[in-house]
Design a protein around this motif. Structure first.
Motif, PDB file in Angstrom:
ATOM      1  N   ARG A   1      35.289  28.960  34.537  1.00  0.00           N
ATOM      2  CA  ARG A   1      35.589  30.328  34.964  1.00  0.00           C
ATOM      3  C   ARG A   1      37.091  30.574  35.014  1.00  0.00           C
ATOM      4  NH1 ARG A   1      36.255  32.629  40.886  1.00  0.00           N
ATOM      5  NH2 ARG A   1      37.920  31.096  40.583  1.00  0.00           N
ATOM      6  N   ASP A   2      37.861  29.591  35.482  1.00  0.00           N
ATOM      7  CA  ASP A   2      39.303  29.772  35.579  1.00  0.00           C
ATOM      8  C   ASP A   2      39.932  29.995  34.202  1.00  0.00           C
ATOM      9  OD1 ASP A   2      38.982  29.448  38.249  1.00  0.00           O
ATOM     10  OD2 ASP A   2      40.262  27.682  38.441  1.00  0.00           O
TER      11      ASP A   2
ATOM     12  N   LEU B   1      39.312  33.554  33.357  1.00  0.00           N
ATOM     13  CA  LEU B   1      40.231  34.413  34.096  1.00  0.00           C
ATOM     14  C   LEU B   1      41.623  34.397  33.471  1.00  0.00           C
ATOM     15  CD1 LEU B   1      39.207  33.679  37.797  1.00  0.00           C
ATOM     16  CD2 LEU B   1      39.174  35.921  36.670  1.00  0.00           C
ATOM     17  N   THR B   2      42.069  33.227  33.068  1.00  0.00           N
ATOM     18  CA  THR B   2      43.387  33.129  32.438  1.00  0.00           C
ATOM     19  C   THR B   2      43.433  33.922  31.138  1.00  0.00           C
ATOM     20  OG1 THR B   2      43.847  30.975  33.447  1.00  0.00           O
ATOM     21  CG2 THR B   2      45.091  31.540  31.455  1.00  0.00           C
TER      22      THR B   2
ATOM     23  N   TYR C   1      41.462  30.665  42.504  1.00  0.00           N
ATOM     24  CA  TYR C   1      42.085  30.702  41.175  1.00  0.00           C
ATOM     25  C   TYR C   1      43.596  30.792  41.305  1.00  0.00           C
ATOM     26  CZ  TYR C   1      43.703  32.452  36.668  1.00  0.00           C
ATOM     27  OH  TYR C   1      44.389  32.617  35.488  1.00  0.00           O
TER      28      TYR C   1
END
Length: 239
Positions: free
Chosen positions: A56-57, A60-61, A119
């Protein structure tokens, strides 16, 4: 260098992942992003999406970088099209930030809203895209200063604390600027206030009925910030 068919296919898939991620930001918010949901909309089994995005991170990035770059592109285009000098460029930058934020509230919130729990954006990937707008603003002010068209304040300048001088020097070195400390301090305030004004509007902080003409209110703010930064109408035009 020509990409192989596999590389082209991967690039297309990554574009789709980002597009789907954008859509999920609108419906689920940043904290609710799910790779399983992205895989479903991508039309692949959940395990297959990890070949493109590891967690997920990472998603997001990708969305953070995508958002910063789209905002930066919008600002660059607006400034390039501005006619009338440094003040016109400042106005164009400010209104481009507002227009993008209003058009993309979910993505604006990802970039400038409440941090996503758990995050932390990787600096090596996000600092460059994330500083495009402030970099453009700094160049406008520095170009005006180099041209002798950046005005000083009418009132005496508040002294810059010694504790900040090394920080300002580092900013000048990193960005290749010439503006003195006092002008740089005013530029930082203009930057912070610009995004504060946009955030108040995007996040509904004014309420529903306080100001009927939001664009007019923003215009007043931009005029005040331009004056604060030293871009007064009588001295900042290109002759």
């Amino acid at each position: 260098m020509t990409k192989t068919p596999r590389e082209l296919a991967r690039a297309r898939t990554m574009t789709e992942v980002v597009r789907i991620g954008r859509a999920h930001l609108v419906t689920e918010g940043a904290a609710g992003l799910s790779l399983r949901a992205v895989a479903r909309d991508l039309g692949v089994v959940s395990s297959a999406v990890y070949r493109y995005v590891k967690n997920r991170d990472e998603l997001l990035t990708l969305l953070v970088v995508d958002g910063y770059n789209e905002l930066g592109d919008a600002v660059d285009a607006a400034v390039a099209a501005a006619a009338g000098g440094f003040r016109a460029q400042f106005d164009a930058l400010a209104h481009a930030v507002r227009a993008w934020g209003i058009a993309e509230p979910a993505r604006y919130a990802l970039l400038f809203g409440t941090p996503v729990p758990g995050y932390e954006a990787p600096a090596e990937r996000t600092t460059g895209p994330g500083t495009r707008v402030i970099g453009r603003l700094a160049r406008i002010l520095d170009d005006a200063y180099r041209a002798g068209r950046l005005a000083g304040p009418d009132a005496p300048t508040v002294p810059v604390p010694e504790s900040l001088r090394s920080d300002f020097a580092a900013v000048r070195d990193e960005m290749g600027l010439s503006v003195p400390d006092a002008a740089l301090a005013r530029g930082v305030l203009a930057w912070a206030a610009l995004f504060g004004a946009v955030s108040f509007e995007v996040f509904g902080q004014y309420g529903t009925s306080t100001f009927g003409d939001r664009e007019g209110l923003f215009g007043l703010h931009v005029d005040a910030l331009a004056e604060l930064a030293g871009l007064s109408c009588h001295c900042c035009q290109v002759k």
